[in-house]
Write an enzyme that holds these catalytic residues in place. Structure first.
Site, short mmCIF file in Angstrom:
data_model
loop_
_atom_site.label_atom_id
_atom_site.label_comp_id
_atom_site.label_asym_id
_atom_site.label_seq_id
_atom_site.Cartn_x
_atom_site.Cartn_y
_atom_site.Cartn_z
N HIS A 242 -1.47 0.85 7.73
CA HIS A 242 -1.93 0.92 6.36
C HIS A 242 -1.72 2.34 5.82
O HIS A 242 -1.91 3.33 6.55
CB HIS A 242 -3.41 0.55 6.29
CG HIS A 242 -3.97 0.51 4.90
ND1 HIS A 242 -3.46 -0.31 3.92
CD2 HIS A 242 -4.98 1.21 4.31
CE1 HIS A 242 -4.13 -0.13 2.80
NE2 HIS A 242 -5.06 0.79 3.02
N CYS B 31 0.83 -1.21 0.00
CA CYS B 31 0.00 0.00 0.00
C CYS B 31 0.86 1.26 0.00
O CYS B 31 0.46 2.29 -0.54
CB CYS B 31 -0.95 -0.01 1.19
SG CYS B 31 -0.15 -0.33 2.78
#
Length: 1021
Positions: free
Chosen positions: A356, A105
């Protein structure tokens, strides 16, 4: 049966009710009505709505087998499990997402930010790419260089029909580990540096400096001498400003600290060229120019000196949508200093090693804000940046920090780690500035990918349509056949397996042939025990099902098995009669036998009721008698089963066959009369009712003659053996009592030059030793007369006088097998490399030599004191070799006095051969501060360091380990490959032992320090 019809009892009650008639009906009186009762033919069928689930005990219940799915109106989507391919299609006026390949990510966020940098995208499209321009669209395009990958990726992000695309080509080209999350800020720096180097090699001069023109600014490190006032400047370039956020609340404070004066004094004084000496000075950063795209790195991930690892600062920082950098210039000249916020990169999570990454990016063309979260893209309402959701997700139970209020035009975040500002441009009517056209050679590749996507969508749509058509046809079939399934009274019927009907009604299961083989009894008909797992349907419905799906054998009304019903009737009647018979037999065996008698095993007599009950229950509930096991002794057993499993005599728990405990191995009556009892003919008749094939022994039956002969032979042999043993003992008295035994150390002093070798278990069989013994020649002479010798083995001693003095040598007959010896040594070395649960010793040292005096407290150490701290006493040479050791008692007699070697030991000048080689001691003398750990050869050095950390409170990265001066540095290597063997002593030298145990726990969770982008394409590998 009336009560049964009304209440529809559970399955067990239905089964009992089906056989209730056996109490009053004998097997020979069974008629058709009894057979139909056993097969439950007359049970009423259940109506829809009355049963929550199917009644398995009722073959006429056809409710709850999966029909409810098909009998009503059905939505077409129920006929398939294929998602609409159009859900993978890019929505109108939206951007394209990027697939997260595991932990990538952080890569996806930067790719989206760079894609929205129109100047960078436009320049990349202009790069020369012969491979793409000459590509034949009949094959897949595979970019090679980083520039080619980025070109193709940006073109797909711009004009792809897909909702999201796969960046695995670029990630693979960079050599990134998709399963490991890396430092996003470091990735940004390294990738831009790599891209700058790649573009500098372009032939087009306007492309060579794109990265510098877009991201590069200049400042100087200005140092002013406090003594003479001389100022010196060291110019430098930057691609982002790294701003410390600790202790600050807003972006202005961070930039101000970045530019503030720094005092140089003490050991850090500055050497002034004018003063020609070190002087106190001040140093600051002076901005000269800023790039069009200003990257501000908020240093959220900092190094924690206490743990030796990174941690995240979850500090709230306020930043403006419009940033004026003019106040931070000493001289502004004419350059533009007002910037507008164009991207915010977010890290969600409280740890630097997990979490994340997402990106909020402003569309340069429409000024709309978008949130890029891998495959998912969301447009913010009202053209405003909204960070609230990300901040809420990061909240933890322990967090007490409140989010500060933000003024209009400002945003506040505890997760933003990079801010991207673009220079404010004057509004222009020229649309070309915000429009970037994909070059024709790249558009051809995008069209090729879009064509593949459309083909995939068409294929998925066709598969959905086929599933729907198949489902509709099945729907009509079920509605038609389900009405035909119930069998009406008096009409022909068939039995169909319940499981097959359920699978037929389960659209997700491919319907196979009807298989009734498991439902057959010994006689090839429907077994009554399996009727609960089948359903009785009309012959008309059965005919249709067999025509469409095939299978068999078909089970109609003629397959109701009368033999099985009669057999079950006998079993149930005997079962009911068993208790009464047991009481009667128990009373009868107490009486004195008059007249004819029969021998019965006492164990069988004690357990006959249990044996009979087990057999009856087995036959009653056996669903597939043809595949079951039977001892063939029941009254209803098939005639083909004559025998059964043989079991040990007299074992009451394991016994399966009646009277087997008095049957010898030859099939006759056992000679052990204490294990049998004589019973009357009346008792035997009742027992034979339950065990008709049990072996019969009358009162006059003689014991087995073969067993009697063997018993007598055994007694005779025992007497002869005792006489032989006494004679041999008298001839070899010293050998028997372990007196005056020869040893290699005593040998040179005795009057013989040869000794004989035999196995110890032969000489001293009752001790069962597995070594060898040395015999005197006189003893060998006796042994060779008493026993057959296949191969004499001897050792001969030779004394020689040389210039260095007398020496002793040994030879063997036959010669020593060197191949076997090499194999033995090889196996020893292999065992040292492939050990499990072995002990090694960790010795902590300080100042390179001195052993630490006191060990620190253990923290639930995974190590253990594997062996007692006991010093090994020295032994006589030759006594340690396992091939030449004496018995345990004999060895104990060779005691040592005051540490001196026992009398008769070889002198230092004696040349002892390998036959008396010294075996390595298994004891280790531990020193204070040393710890024993249990390890295996296949565990890694990193895992050993974790054990050491718990035992010594030294963090893994502070451990310097070595064996015999050789350093152990490869954390991924196994102990076996590093040469760590059992009983090894590993030296531990600690750099900075950690006293904070809580910090050490954090180290344990995180593991070893990360390697970053070592070995990837970002560093030129």
């Amino acid at each position: 049966m009336k009560q049964l019809v009304k209440t529809m009892a559970p399955r067990l009650q239905l089964e009992k009710a089906a056989w209730r008639w056996v109490e009053s009906v004998k097997p020979e009186d069974i008629g058709q009505e009894h057979i139909e009762l056993a097969y439950r033919i007359s049970l009423p069928a259940c109506k829809r709505g009355n049963c929550r689930r199917n009644c398995k005990g009722n073959p006429n219940c056809l409710v709850g087998i999966g029909e409810q799915t098909w009998l009503g109106e059905i939505d077409e989507n129920a006929f398939h499990n294929i998602d609409d391919p159009n859900s993978e299609r890019r929505d109108k006026n939206t951007f394209v997402g990027l697939t997260n390949l595991g932990a990538t990510c952080y890569v996806n966020t930067f790719l989206q930010v760079w894609f929205h940098n129109l100047e960078l995208r436009r320049s990349l499209y202009q790069c020369y790419n012969s491979r793409a321009q000459e590509h034949n669209t009949e094959s897949d395009y595979e970019p090679q260089s980083i520039c080619e990958h980025l070109q193709y990726l940006f073109a797909l992000l711009q004009n792809s029909n897909r909702k999201y695309i796969d960046p695995s080509g670029l990630v693979k080209a960079l050599g990134l580990d998709t399963g490991q999350q890396q430092d996003a800020q470091e990735f940004s720096k390294l990738f831009l540096s790599l891209l700058e180097d790649t573009l500098s090699k372009q032939k087009n001069p306007t492309l060579q400096n794109v990265i510098q023109q877009q991201f590069c600014g200049q400042f100087s490190y200005v140092t002013v001498c406090n003594e003479c006032g001389r100022s010196s400047a060291l110019p430098s370039r930057f691609y982002e400003l790294e701003l410390n956020i600790q202790g600050h609340k807003n972006l202005t404070e961070c930039v101000t600290e970045f530019l503030k004066d720094e005092k140089l004094d003490g050991d850090n004084r500055y050497f002034c060229e004018s003063c020609q000496s070190k002087q106190n000075a001040t140093r600051r950063i002076r901005l000269h120019s800023l790039p069009p795209t200003l990257n501000l790195q908020l240093m959220r991930f900092v190094f924690d000196r206490q743990t030796g690892h990174k941690k995240k600062l979850n500090t709230y920082i306020s930043f403006p949508e419009q940033l004026d950098m003019a106040p931070f210039f000493e001289v502004t000249k004419d350059q533009k200093c007002v910037y507008e916020l164009s991207a915010v990169l977010i890290h969600r999570g409280i740890s630097a090693y997990s979490g994340h990454y997402i990106a909020h990016v402003k569309d340069a063309r429409t000024s709309d804000w978008y949130k890029f979260n891998d495959e998912e893209i969301e447009r913010m309402e009202g053209k405003k940046l909204q960070l609230g959701t990300e901040e809420e997700i990061a909240e933890t139970v322990k967090s007490q920090t409140r989010k500060p209020k933000c003024s209009k035009g400002y945003h506040c975040s505890r997760n933003a780690y990079m801010l991207v500002y673009k220079i404010q441009e004057e509004e222009s009517l020229d649309p070309s500035k915000t429009i970037v056209q994909v070059p024709e050679f790249l558009q051809r590749l995008v069209d090729q990918d879009n064509h593949k996507f459309e083909e995939w969508c068409s294929e998925m749509s066709d598969m959905r349509k086929q599933s729907v058509d198949k489902g509709k046809a099945k729907h009509e079939e079920v509605k038609e056949l389900y009405e035909l399934l119930p069998a009406r009274d008096g009409e022909p019927y068939e039995f169909i397996p319940l499981d097959w009907l359920k699978k037929w009604l389960d659209d997700s299961t491919a319907t196979k042939k009807i298989d009734n083989l498991d439902f057959l009894c010994f006689h090839g008909k429907l077994h009554p025990d399996r009727v609960g797992d089948a359903k009785r349907v009309s012959q008309q419905a059965g005919q249709v099902l067999y025509e469409r799906y095939g299978g068999g054998p078909r089970l109609d009304g003629s397959t109701l098995c009368q033999e099985c019903v009669e057999q079950r009737c006998r079993v149930l009647r005997l079962k009911n009669q068993l208790n009464e018979d047991h009481k009667e037999v128990s009373n009868l065996v107490k009486r004195t036998v008059s007249g004819e008698g029969y021998w019965v095993g006492k164990t069988s007599l004690r357990s006959w009721k249990q044996l009979a009950l087990e057999q009856l229950e087995k036959d009653e509930h056996e669903s597939k008698p043809s595949n079951g096991q039977s001892n063939g002794k029941g009254p209803h057993a098939n005639n083909s089963q004559d025998g059964g499993p043989e079991l040990s005599e007299g074992n009451e728990e394991d016994m399966k066959m009646f009277n087997e405990d008095i049957v010898c191995s030859h099939g006759g009556l056992s000679i052990l009369d204490t294990e049998r009892k004589l019973v009357s003919s009346e008792v035997w008749t009742k027992l034979r009712t339950y065990f008709p094939k049990a072996q019969e022994f009358t009162q006059d039956q003689s014991p087995c003659p073969q067993c009697l002969t063997l018993e007598q032979e055994e007694k005779d042999n025992e007497a002869v053996s005792k006489m032989m043993a006494l004679d041999q003992k008298n001839q070899l008295l010293n050998l028997f009592h372990e007196k005056n035994r020869p040893t290699l150390t005593k040998w040179p002093q005795v009057d013989t030059d040869i000794l004989y070798v035999v196995p110890l278990f032969f000489v001293d069989e009752w001790r069962k030793f597995i070594s060898i013994a040395l015999l005197w020649p006189s003893e060998w002479e006796v042994i060779s007369k008493l026993f057959i010798v296949d191969q004499p083995i001897s050792i001969q001693c030779f004394k020689q006088t040389t210039s260095t003095g007398p020496t002793t040598k040994y030879t063997t007959q036959p010669d020593l097998c060197w191949e076997c010896r090499e194999g033995f040594l090889f196996q020893q070395q292999k065992d040292l490399r492939e050990y499990t649960q072995a002990t090694v010793y960790i010795r902590k040292i300080i100042d390179d030599k001195r052993i630490i005096k006191e060990a620190v407290p253990e923290l639930n150490a995974s190590s253990s004191e594997a062996e007692e701290e006991k010093e090994e006493q020295p032994k006589v040479a030759g006594e340690r070799d396992p091939d030449f050791s004496q018995s345990e008692d004999g060895a104990k007699r060779l005691k040592l006095n005051d540490g001196n070697i026992a009398e008769g030991a070889a002198s230092p000048g004696t040349n002892t051969t390998k036959l008396s080689g010294i075996r390595r001691s298994t004891r280790h003398r531990k020193l204070r501060g040393e710890k024993a750990l249990i390890v295996s050869a296949n565990q890694t050095l990193k895992e050993l360091k974790i054990q050491i950390m718990h035992a010594f409170s030294v963090a893994p990265f502070d451990q310097n380990l070595s064996i015999d001066g050789k350093s152990l540095t490869d954390d991924s290597a196994t102990l076996g490959t590093l040469g760590v063997i059992p009983e090894s002593i590993i030296s531990l030298k600690a750099d900075e032992p950690i006293a904070d145990f809580a910090a050490m726990d954090d180290v344990y969770q995180v593991g070893m320090p990360e390697e970053g982008f070592k070995g990837t394409g970002l560093l030129g590998h």
